[in-house]
Every structure is written in structure tokens, then in C-alpha cells.
Design a protein around this motif. Structure first.
Motif, PDB file in Angstrom:
ATOM      1  N   ASN A   1       2.012  10.318  -9.356  1.00 29.42           N
ATOM      2  CA  ASN A   1       2.654  10.554 -10.656  1.00 29.42           C
ATOM      3  C   ASN A   1       1.704  10.294 -11.825  1.00 29.42           C
ATOM      4  O   ASN A   1       1.965  10.727 -12.945  1.00 29.42           O
ATOM      5  N   TYR A   2       0.621   9.568 -11.573  1.00 27.50           N
ATOM      6  CA  TYR A   2      -0.354   9.221 -12.607  1.00 27.50           C
ATOM      7  C   TYR A   2      -1.731   9.828 -12.325  1.00 27.50           C
ATOM      8  O   TYR A   2      -2.727   9.393 -12.897  1.00 27.50           O
ATOM      9  N   ASN A   3      -1.802  10.806 -11.434  1.00 28.67           N
ATOM     10  CA  ASN A   3      -3.082  11.428 -11.036  1.00 28.67           C
ATOM     11  C   ASN A   3      -4.066  10.392 -10.514  1.00 28.67           C
ATOM     12  O   ASN A   3      -5.244  10.389 -10.868  1.00 28.67           O
ATOM     13  N   ILE A   4      -3.573   9.519  -9.663  1.00 30.47           N
ATOM     14  CA  ILE A   4      -4.384   8.460  -9.069  1.00 30.47           C
ATOM     15  C   ILE A   4      -4.329   8.627  -7.559  1.00 30.47           C
ATOM     16  O   ILE A   4      -3.285   8.952  -7.002  1.00 30.47           O
ATOM     17  N   THR A   5      -5.474   8.389  -6.906  1.00 37.11           N
ATOM     18  CA  THR A   5      -5.572   8.509  -5.454  1.00 37.11           C
ATOM     19  C   THR A   5      -6.192   7.237  -4.881  1.00 37.11           C
ATOM     20  O   THR A   5      -7.268   6.819  -5.316  1.00 37.11           O
ATOM     21  N   LEU A   6      -5.522   6.664  -3.911  1.00 39.28           N
ATOM     22  CA  LEU A   6      -6.022   5.467  -3.246  1.00 39.28           C
ATOM     23  C   LEU A   6      -7.239   5.814  -2.401  1.00 39.28           C
ATOM     24  O   LEU A   6      -7.223   6.782  -1.644  1.00 39.28           O
TER      25      LEU A   6
ATOM     26  N   ILE B   1      -8.120  -3.125  -4.414  1.00 45.92           N
ATOM     27  CA  ILE B   1      -7.786  -1.711  -4.344  1.00 45.92           C
ATOM     28  C   ILE B   1      -8.906  -0.919  -5.005  1.00 45.92           C
ATOM     29  O   ILE B   1      -9.314  -1.244  -6.130  1.00 45.92           O
ATOM     30  N   ILE B   2      -9.375   0.103  -4.343  1.00 51.74           N
ATOM     31  CA  ILE B   2     -10.286   1.051  -4.983  1.00 51.74           C
ATOM     32  C   ILE B   2      -9.535   2.372  -5.064  1.00 51.74           C
ATOM     33  O   ILE B   2      -8.971   2.843  -4.080  1.00 51.74           O
ATOM     34  N   PHE B   3      -9.498   2.934  -6.262  1.00 53.75           N
ATOM     35  CA  PHE B   3      -8.804   4.204  -6.455  1.00 53.75           C
ATOM     36  C   PHE B   3      -9.588   5.083  -7.394  1.00 53.75           C
ATOM     37  O   PHE B   3     -10.459   4.622  -8.123  1.00 53.75           O
TER      38      PHE B   3
ATOM     39  N   ARG C   1       0.838  -1.211   0.000  1.00 53.07           N
ATOM     40  CA  ARG C   1       0.000   0.000   0.000  1.00 53.07           C
ATOM     41  C   ARG C   1       0.871   1.260   0.000  1.00 53.07           C
ATOM     42  O   ARG C   1       0.590   2.224  -0.717  1.00 53.07           O
ATOM     43  N   GLU C   2       1.949   1.272   0.778  1.00 48.72           N
ATOM     44  CA  GLU C   2       2.867   2.425   0.789  1.00 48.72           C
ATOM     45  C   GLU C   2       3.442   2.683  -0.600  1.00 48.72           C
ATOM     46  O   GLU C   2       3.542   3.840  -1.037  1.00 48.72           O
ATOM     47  N   ILE C   3       3.836   1.627  -1.272  1.00 49.16           N
ATOM     48  CA  ILE C   3       4.399   1.762  -2.627  1.00 49.16           C
ATOM     49  C   ILE C   3       3.333   2.316  -3.569  1.00 49.16           C
ATOM     50  O   ILE C   3       3.604   3.202  -4.386  1.00 49.16           O
ATOM     51  N   PHE C   4       2.104   1.815  -3.453  1.00 47.15           N
ATOM     52  CA  PHE C   4       0.995   2.309  -4.274  1.00 47.15           C
ATOM     53  C   PHE C   4       0.814   3.805  -4.065  1.00 47.15           C
ATOM     54  O   PHE C   4       0.723   4.579  -5.021  1.00 47.15           O
ATOM     55  N   GLN C   5       0.782   4.231  -2.801  1.00 53.38           N
ATOM     56  CA  GLN C   5       0.569   5.637  -2.492  1.00 53.38           C
ATOM     57  C   GLN C   5       1.738   6.513  -2.922  1.00 53.38           C
ATOM     58  O   GLN C   5       1.556   7.700  -3.180  1.00 53.38           O
ATOM     59  N   TYR C   6       2.913   5.949  -3.017  1.00 52.71           N
ATOM     60  CA  TYR C   6       4.079   6.711  -3.464  1.00 52.71           C
ATOM     61  C   TYR C   6       4.064   6.923  -4.985  1.00 52.71           C
ATOM     62  O   TYR C   6       4.371   8.008  -5.460  1.00 52.71           O
ATOM     63  N   ILE C   7       3.671   5.895  -5.731  1.00 54.42           N
ATOM     64  CA  ILE C   7       3.687   5.958  -7.201  1.00 54.42           C
ATOM     65  C   ILE C   7       2.437   6.648  -7.755  1.00 54.42           C
ATOM     66  O   ILE C   7       2.495   7.357  -8.760  1.00 54.42           O
ATOM     67  N   ALA C   8       1.302   6.462  -7.117  1.00 55.85           N
ATOM     68  CA  ALA C   8       0.009   6.914  -7.648  1.00 55.85           C
ATOM     69  C   ALA C   8      -0.054   8.393  -8.031  1.00 55.85           C
ATOM     70  O   ALA C   8      -0.588   8.724  -9.097  1.00 55.85           O
TER      71      ALA C   8
END
Length: 156
Positions: free
Chosen positions: A46-51, A63-65, A37-44
Motif C-alpha cells: 500500500n506504500y510502494n514498499i517491498t521487504l 528489516i531491510i526494505f 513479518r506477515e503483517i509487514f508484507q501485507y501492509i507494505a
């Protein structure tokens, strides 16, 4: 329903993503899930994605984003899977007993959109387009979709 916006559009782009561990090995615990989850929140960002939501079982994560219209979702998923696979296998070496190759995630994934409006309401809305013109011309009305019309009228 809370809508997102940018300079030129209003949108509601929410997705559910399911990622499965390679060979469906049952290796995810709370520590691995937290790190993933930390990795997801770090990369997201950069792609205009929010967890929005994260949950896991022993062999997969849900995962819902939310995303923006310019989000490159497949590129994001590939970047996430690559980075998280590499980092998780490095930081949790015990996984190598079950996953001996370089991959952590299965090659495939399941992605679908979520929303506040059902497919049936959208179909009714689309079918109802032009009803006012048809009524004026004396043609029969074919669909009612008042629940959806209220929300759509705000933005059209």
C-alpha cells in the motif's frame, strides 16, 4: 546493483529499519517474528514498499526494505507499528504478562538508508562537478571519482 524505475525516474532506495519492543522486553520468538513479518508484507504494498530482509532478536527486529520515491515511509512505519502491535497482542495473549499496555513497539525507531556507494565516493563525485570546466580554464583538479562517474554518466 539492481536499480528500480517508474515512468519518470530511476532509483535505488533501500532502508534498514530497527524496531524495538516496548521496554526492551524480550518477547519475540520465531512465531511472533513470522507473524510480524506477515503483517509487514501485507501492509507494505500500500506504500510502494517491498521487504528485502527480515531478522529478529528477542527484543527487536531488523528489516531491510526498498521503497519508491513516492513512498511515505514515516506513515508506513506508524501504520505498521499500530497494526502489528494490535494483532500481535491479540494473537499472542501471553505477551500481556510483560507488556500490559496497548503498545508492543517502542515509540522510537531507527531508520537509515543503505546503498552500494559510500559517502566518501559521493563526496568525491560532488566535489568533482565542474572539473572539466576548471581544467579548460587552467584551474587545479581537486578530486578523482571515476568509480562513481561511470554509474552516474548512464543516468545524467
Amino acid at each position: 546493483m539492481e536499480l528500480d524505475n517508474n515512468a519518470h525516474s530511476v532509483f535505488f532506495l533501500h532502508y534498514q529499519l530497527i524496531l524495538v519492543v516496548k521496554y526492551r522486553k524480550r518477547v519475540i520468538d520465531s512465531d511472533i517474528s513470522d507473524r510480524a513479518r506477515e503483517i509487514f508484507q501485507y501492509i507494505a504494498p500500500n506504500y510502494n514498499i517491498t521487504l528485502q530482509e527480515w531478522n529478529y532478536d528477542l527484543d527487536h527486529v531488523h528489516i531491510i526494505f526498498k521503497a519508491h520515491p513516492n513512498s511515505q515511509i514515516s506513515k508506513f512505519i506508524n501504520a505498521y507499528k499500530s497494526a502489528s502491535s494490535r494483532l500481535i497482542k491479540k494473537e499472542f495473549p501471553q505477551i500481556k504478562q510483560d507488556l500490559w499496555k496497548e503498545y508492543f513497539w517502542s515509540q522510537s525507531f531507527y531508520l537509515f538508508t543503505t546503498g552500494e556507494v559510500s559517502d566518501q565516493i559521493i563526496r568525491e563525485y560532488i566535489e568533482s562537478q565542474g572539473e572539466n570546466d576548471r581544467r579548460r580554464k587552467g584551474k587545479k583538479q581537486t578530486a578523482q571519482s571515476s568509480r562513481f562517474d561511470i554509474e552516474v554518466e548512464v543516468f545524467i
